[in-house]
Enzyme design. Structure first.
Site, mmCIF file in Angstrom:
data_model
loop_
_atom_site.group_PDB
_atom_site.id
_atom_site.type_symbol
_atom_site.label_atom_id
_atom_site.label_comp_id
_atom_site.label_asym_id
_atom_site.label_seq_id
_atom_site.Cartn_x
_atom_site.Cartn_y
_atom_site.Cartn_z
ATOM 1 N N SER A 116 0.897 -1.656 0.463
ATOM 2 C CA SER A 116 0.017 -0.157 0.121
ATOM 3 C C SER A 116 0.787 1.277 -0.152
ATOM 4 C CB SER A 116 -0.978 0.126 1.258
ATOM 5 O OG SER A 116 -1.618 -0.867 1.625
ATOM 6 N N HIS A 137 -2.771 -3.527 -6.380
ATOM 7 C CA HIS A 137 -3.299 -3.482 -4.989
ATOM 8 C C HIS A 137 -4.540 -3.462 -5.235
ATOM 9 C CE1 HIS A 137 -3.631 -0.028 -2.054
ATOM 10 N NE2 HIS A 137 -3.343 -0.895 -1.261
ATOM 11 N N ASN A 187 -5.805 5.770 -1.908
ATOM 12 C CA ASN A 187 -4.987 6.464 -1.014
ATOM 13 C C ASN A 187 -4.145 7.688 -0.955
ATOM 14 O OD1 ASN A 187 -5.849 4.372 1.333
ATOM 15 N ND2 ASN A 187 -3.530 3.011 0.709
#
Ligand SMILES: NC(=O)c1ccc[n+]([C@@H]2O[C@H](COP(=O)([O-])OP(=O)(O)OC[C@H]3O[C@@H](n4cnc5c(N)ncnc54)[C@H](O)[C@@H]3O)[C@@H](O)[C@H]2O)c1
Length: 390
Positions: A116, A137, A187
């Site tokens: 991540s 991912h 993210n």
């Protein structure tokens, strides 16, 4: 196709289920036998539940289970065409495993990481043939979340990218291409959902009350005006304040301390206090049975102001990701709707709200605070001048 998964924890076991369901021969490897046993019994439970719900039959359950073998040596992965690693988030450990794996596998084998927060370039650099390495991912829980960010490193060959992209599509997932930059798409773009909500709370912006009523008010605003399924404080409690804080801190450092990603002391103190969220029984909210929920302050004007502020910060982040070519506009919107269940793509939302509305809101925030955190993305300003849309 033989697919190997390294690490049978939360992510590895979920990815194994996805690949096995799609018909791959899966070899799941972990250094801990208990972790393999746990993955095997967890899958049994998940598939049983799917049968109870009428989603699959016994035959399908058996087919999926027989596609997975649980192996206890890295050498057993020598014949895999694609390996996806989902072990501890530590660069040295990942590099060591990748180096060893490469020595057992053929030159054509693809080696992918589910990291991540580490750069794919740094993981790939451990290999003799770094062009075979790529980021893949998944989102948690992997069997349920459709999105997979495919992240080629500067070393990755086009052929490897194409193969992985089409494999993930065959697995009935939604692949998007993301640049090898901190946080990839989701993210990075999602940071203001937490960060700006925390800032709104810390300021007691627009009359937000103190304590749990304040968290509840901000959560209510985001759900009521934006249609989000969970508010930011509920979500932080769900993810865990320790985990969410660490991601924020990592992204902040990786962006050379850009104030847009600055972590919050409120969240840091909650994490330090052990108020981690659901898993510890207390976070921003209390989860001990019998505790009375504190009600939000349902002031329509305040709610709208809170929502507008968090939304425009999210839009600005998404627009800036496009400006810096992290991904295409289509993929940025897909990422947020398919990876973290946003009710709408942020760029589509910008079009609906109006580009000049976005610029005005950002400029108002900047005028108020004079902080670089509130700088408007150049792409929004340019689009406003041109009268264009995303
Ligand atoms: N949990 C999430 O929400 C999430 C989401 C996306 C990506 N990720 C990434 O996926 C990876 C795994 O995360 P997780 O949450 O599944 O972790 P986890 O702790 O649940 O599982 C990790 C597993 O790897 C095993 N392991 C550790 N070192 C090993 C080694 N050298 N060889 C083989 N097995 C080893 C452990 O025994 C454990 O079973 C991390 O890189 C993380 O950043 C996690």
């Amino acid at each position: 196709m033989i697919t190997a998964i390294i690490g049978s924890g939360t992510m590895g076991s979920g990815i194994a289920q996805v690949a096995a369901t799609a018909g791959c021969q899966v070899k799941l490897y972990d250094t801990k036998t208990e972790a393999l046993d746990k993955a095997e019994s967890a899958l049994e439970k998940i598939l049983r539940r799917l049968i109870e719900k009428g989603r699959i039959d016994e035959k399908e359950k058996q087919r999926i289970q027989s596609n997975i073998s649980y192996v206890e040596s890295l050498k057993d992965l020598s014949d895999a065409h694609l390996t996806i690693e989902a072990i501890v988030e530590n660069l040295e450990v990942k590099q060591k495993v990748f180096r060893e794996l490469e020595s057992y596998q053929s030159k054509e084998a693809i080696i992918a990481s589910n990291t991540s927060s580490l750069s794919i370039a740094s993981i790939a650099s451990a290999l003799e043939q770094p062009e075979r390495c790529i980021g893949v991912h998944f989102f948690n829980p992997a069997p349920l979340m459709p999105l997979v960010e495919i992240v080629p490193a500067v070393q990755t060959s086009e052929e490897v990218f194409e193969k992985v992209f089409s494999t993930i599509k065959d697995w009935k997932k939604v692949p998007v291409k993301a640049q090898d930059t901190p946080g990839f798409i989701v993210n990075r773009v999602a940071r203001p959902f937490y960060g700006e909500a925390l800032r709104v709370y810390e300021e007691r912006f627009a009359g937000v009350p103190e304590g749990e009523a304040g968290f509840a008010t901000i959560d209510w605003a985001m759900k009521e005006f934006g249609g989000f399924k969970m508010g930011p404080f509920q979500l932080m409690d769900f993810i865990g304040n320790d985990v969410n804080y660490t991601v924020t801190e990592t992204v902040f450092e990786a962006f050379y301390y850009d104030p847009r990603y600055k972590p919050s002391f409120t969240q840091k103190r909650f994490a330090e206090a052990g108020y981690l969220g659901r898993k510890s029984g207390k976070g921003f909210y209390d989860y001990i049975e019998g505790t009375k929920k504190v009600a939000p302050l349902k002031d329509q004007k305040m709610g709208q102001k809170i929502f507008d502020r968090v939304l425009v910060m999210l839009i600005n982040e998404a627009a800036d990701a496009l400006f810096l070519n992290i991904a295409t506009a289509k993929d940025i919107d897909l990422a947020m709707t398919k990876g973290v269940n946003y009710p709408k793509g942020l760029l589509e939302w910008a079009n609906e709200k109006g580009i000049s509305w976005c610029v005005e809101q950002m400029d108002q925030l900047y005028d108020t605070y004079r902080e670089d955190r509130y700088r408007c993305s150049p792409i929004l300003r340019k689009m406003m001048r041109e009268g264009s849309r995303f």
